[in-house]
Scaffold this motif. Structure first.
Motif, PDB file in Angstrom:
ATOM      1  N   PRO A 145      23.700  20.161 -28.430  1.00 50.91           N
ATOM      2  CA  PRO A 145      24.437  20.655 -27.268  1.00 50.91           C
ATOM      3  C   PRO A 145      24.245  19.732 -26.065  1.00 50.91           C
ATOM      4  CG  PRO A 145      22.407  21.892 -27.496  1.00 50.91           C
ATOM      5  CD  PRO A 145      22.480  20.951 -28.673  1.00 50.91           C
ATOM      6  N   VAL A 146      24.696  18.503 -26.227  1.00 50.02           N
ATOM      7  CA  VAL A 146      24.537  17.450 -25.236  1.00 50.02           C
ATOM      8  C   VAL A 146      25.848  16.674 -25.201  1.00 50.02           C
ATOM      9  CG1 VAL A 146      23.315  15.267 -24.762  1.00 50.02           C
ATOM     10  CG2 VAL A 146      22.059  17.205 -25.713  1.00 50.02           C
ATOM     11  N   THR A 147      26.243  16.198 -24.029  1.00 51.71           N
ATOM     12  CA  THR A 147      27.347  15.247 -23.928  1.00 51.71           C
ATOM     13  C   THR A 147      26.821  14.007 -23.215  1.00 51.71           C
ATOM     14  OG1 THR A 147      28.143  16.236 -21.870  1.00 51.71           O
ATOM     15  CG2 THR A 147      29.152  17.014 -23.908  1.00 51.71           C
ATOM     16  N   LEU A 148      27.165  12.854 -23.741  1.00 49.31           N
ATOM     17  CA  LEU A 148      26.707  11.593 -23.165  1.00 49.31           C
ATOM     18  C   LEU A 148      27.829  10.802 -22.504  1.00 49.31           C
ATOM     19  CD1 LEU A 148      24.256  10.332 -25.943  1.00 49.31           C
ATOM     20  CD2 LEU A 148      23.724  11.599 -23.863  1.00 49.31           C
ATOM     21  N   GLY A 149      29.065  11.124 -22.837  1.00 53.03           N
ATOM     22  CA  GLY A 149      30.198  10.441 -22.212  1.00 53.03           C
ATOM     23  C   GLY A 149      30.538   9.107 -22.828  1.00 53.03           C
ATOM     24  N   ASP A 150      29.525   8.269 -23.018  1.00 56.75           N
ATOM     25  CA  ASP A 150      29.801   6.976 -23.642  1.00 56.75           C
ATOM     26  C   ASP A 150      28.678   6.633 -24.603  1.00 56.75           C
ATOM     27  OD1 ASP A 150      27.727   6.330 -21.946  1.00 56.75           O
ATOM     28  OD2 ASP A 150      28.720   4.639 -21.014  1.00 56.75           O
ATOM     29  N   GLY A 151      28.934   5.624 -25.404  1.00 56.31           N
ATOM     30  CA  GLY A 151      27.982   5.201 -26.417  1.00 56.31           C
ATOM     31  C   GLY A 151      28.677   5.058 -27.759  1.00 56.31           C
ATOM     32  N   LYS A 152      27.918   4.628 -28.737  1.00 54.74           N
ATOM     33  CA  LYS A 152      28.470   4.448 -30.081  1.00 54.74           C
ATOM     34  C   LYS A 152      28.855   5.813 -30.647  1.00 54.74           C
ATOM     35  CE  LYS A 152      25.506   0.497 -30.893  1.00 54.74           C
ATOM     36  NZ  LYS A 152      24.291   0.046 -31.561  1.00 54.74           N
ATOM     37  N   ARG A 153      30.019   5.843 -31.268  1.00 53.21           N
ATOM     38  CA  ARG A 153      30.541   7.098 -31.819  1.00 53.21           C
ATOM     39  C   ARG A 153      30.629   6.998 -33.339  1.00 53.21           C
ATOM     40  NH1 ARG A 153      32.331  10.187 -27.752  1.00 53.21           N
ATOM     41  NH2 ARG A 153      32.586   9.122 -25.766  1.00 53.21           N
ATOM     42  N   LEU A 154      30.509   8.142 -33.971  1.00 52.32           N
ATOM     43  CA  LEU A 154      30.654   8.181 -35.421  1.00 52.32           C
ATOM     44  C   LEU A 154      32.102   7.898 -35.811  1.00 52.32           C
ATOM     45  CD1 LEU A 154      29.655   8.689 -38.273  1.00 52.32           C
ATOM     46  CD2 LEU A 154      29.909  11.142 -37.851  1.00 52.32           C
ATOM     47  N   PHE A 155      33.019   8.531 -35.126  1.00 55.47           N
ATOM     48  CA  PHE A 155      34.435   8.356 -35.433  1.00 55.47           C
ATOM     49  C   PHE A 155      35.073   7.563 -34.296  1.00 55.47           C
ATOM     50  CE2 PHE A 155      33.101  12.400 -37.374  1.00 55.47           C
ATOM     51  CZ  PHE A 155      33.274  12.055 -38.701  1.00 55.47           C
ATOM     52  N   ASP A 156      35.801   6.506 -34.660  1.00 53.45           N
ATOM     53  CA  ASP A 156      36.363   5.629 -33.642  1.00 53.45           C
ATOM     54  C   ASP A 156      37.827   5.913 -33.328  1.00 53.45           C
ATOM     55  OD1 ASP A 156      37.637   4.588 -35.859  1.00 53.45           O
ATOM     56  OD2 ASP A 156      36.836   2.566 -35.636  1.00 53.45           O
ATOM     57  N   GLY A 157      38.373   6.981 -33.879  1.00 54.39           N
ATOM     58  CA  GLY A 157      39.750   7.361 -33.583  1.00 54.39           C
ATOM     59  C   GLY A 157      40.770   6.852 -34.576  1.00 54.39           C
ATOM     60  N   HIS A 158      40.332   6.093 -35.576  1.00 53.38           N
ATOM     61  CA  HIS A 158      41.252   5.552 -36.574  1.00 53.38           C
ATOM     62  C   HIS A 158      41.163   6.287 -37.905  1.00 53.38           C
ATOM     63  CE1 HIS A 158      40.853   2.235 -33.658  1.00 53.38           C
ATOM     64  NE2 HIS A 158      42.143   2.129 -33.883  1.00 53.38           N
ATOM     65  N   GLU A 159      40.256   7.274 -37.994  1.00 52.46           N
ATOM     66  CA  GLU A 159      40.073   7.992 -39.242  1.00 52.46           C
ATOM     67  C   GLU A 159      41.247   8.946 -39.468  1.00 52.46           C
ATOM     68  OE1 GLU A 159      37.913   7.900 -36.768  1.00 52.46           O
ATOM     69  OE2 GLU A 159      36.278   6.736 -37.588  1.00 52.46           O
ATOM     70  N   GLN A 160      41.567   9.129 -40.714  1.00 56.38           N
ATOM     71  CA  GLN A 160      42.568  10.106 -41.093  1.00 56.38           C
ATOM     72  C   GLN A 160      42.045  10.822 -42.319  1.00 56.38           C
ATOM     73  OE1 GLN A 160      46.374   8.298 -41.637  1.00 56.38           O
ATOM     74  NE2 GLN A 160      46.389   7.390 -39.610  1.00 56.38           N
ATOM     75  N   GLY A 161      42.328  12.088 -42.394  1.00 54.38           N
ATOM     76  CA  GLY A 161      41.891  12.839 -43.559  1.00 54.38           C
ATOM     77  C   GLY A 161      41.412  14.218 -43.169  1.00 54.38           C
ATOM     78  N   THR A 162      40.901  14.894 -44.174  1.00 53.67           N
ATOM     79  CA  THR A 162      40.466  16.266 -44.006  1.00 53.67           C
ATOM     80  C   THR A 162      39.034  16.399 -44.495  1.00 53.67           C
ATOM     81  OG1 THR A 162      42.727  17.013 -44.399  1.00 53.67           O
ATOM     82  CG2 THR A 162      40.994  18.665 -44.626  1.00 53.67           C
ATOM     83  N   LEU A 163      38.278  17.209 -43.785  1.00 50.34           N
ATOM     84  CA  LEU A 163      36.911  17.506 -44.174  1.00 50.34           C
ATOM     85  C   LEU A 163      36.824  18.988 -44.508  1.00 50.34           C
ATOM     86  CD1 LEU A 163      35.020  15.595 -41.337  1.00 50.34           C
ATOM     87  CD2 LEU A 163      35.589  14.768 -43.624  1.00 50.34           C
TER      88      LEU A 163
END
Length: 184
Positions: A145-163
């Motif tokens: 329960p934290v927000t950092l605003g910036d930094g390395k992200r797991l998903f870079d916005g190019h992923e497509q699919g379903t989990l």
């Protein structure tokens, strides 16, 4: 075929940068900003027992290799299992049982073999590449329960699919465990 699992400590805004230490201005956010609740980390012990190999990128290797081998009780299983580093520049890994892979094709070949799951810790760039190549089978995410605003992200916005959510639990400190299978 082996299962490839990406496991991450992740913020509500998707950042996985420096959860225990590192270069991010709020490095160590997992233990500095959220109270420790032992049961929230149960999945980490389970991962060690179930994994047959660990895969990491060069940056994570450089962070883990000097520390984890000295933590013989906490990381006994990881220290004993085969470790793989995806790197174009690492030539002589010092961590016992470490093999260097030069490409995602080599990761795919490793995954094609028989054995227990391959676990990927940290390694944002590697995790993104593995996802883009369709090599990730499962995500183990401890959402803080934290927000950092910036930094390395797991998903870079190019992923497509379903989990598909296959396991979840919320803990008293606000951490939520989410285990997702990648739907193909």
């Amino acid at each position: 075929m082996r299962t490839l699992i990406v496991t991450e400590f992740i913020t509500l805004d998707g950042v996985i940068d420096s959860p225990g230490g590192g270069d991010h201005p709020r490095a160590g956010w997992t233990f500095k900003e959220v109270p420790f609740v032992e049961e929230a980390y149960e999945i980490k012990g389970r991962e060690q027992l179930e994994a047959g190999a660990m895969l990491m990128g060069r940056v994570s290797y450089d962070e883990f290799a000097p520390v984890w081998p000295t933590m013989t009780e906490e990381f006994a299983e990881y220290n004993a299992m085969p470790k793989y580093v995806v790197s174009s520049s690492l030539t002589d890994p010092e961590w016992d049982g470490t093999t260097v892979l030069r490409s995602l094709d080599e990761v795919a070949a490793l995954k094609e073999g028989e054995g227990d799951p391959i676990i990927v810790h940290g390694s944002a760039t590697l995790a993104q590449g593995l996802a883009a190549a369709g090599l990730v089978d499962r995500y183990h995410l401890l959402v803080f329960p934290v927000t950092l605003g910036d930094g390395k992200r797991l998903f870079d916005g190019h992923e497509q699919g379903t989990l598909k959510l296959v396991e979840h639990e919320a803990y008293s400190n606000g951490v939520v465990k989410n285990v997702f299978d990648v739907v193909r």
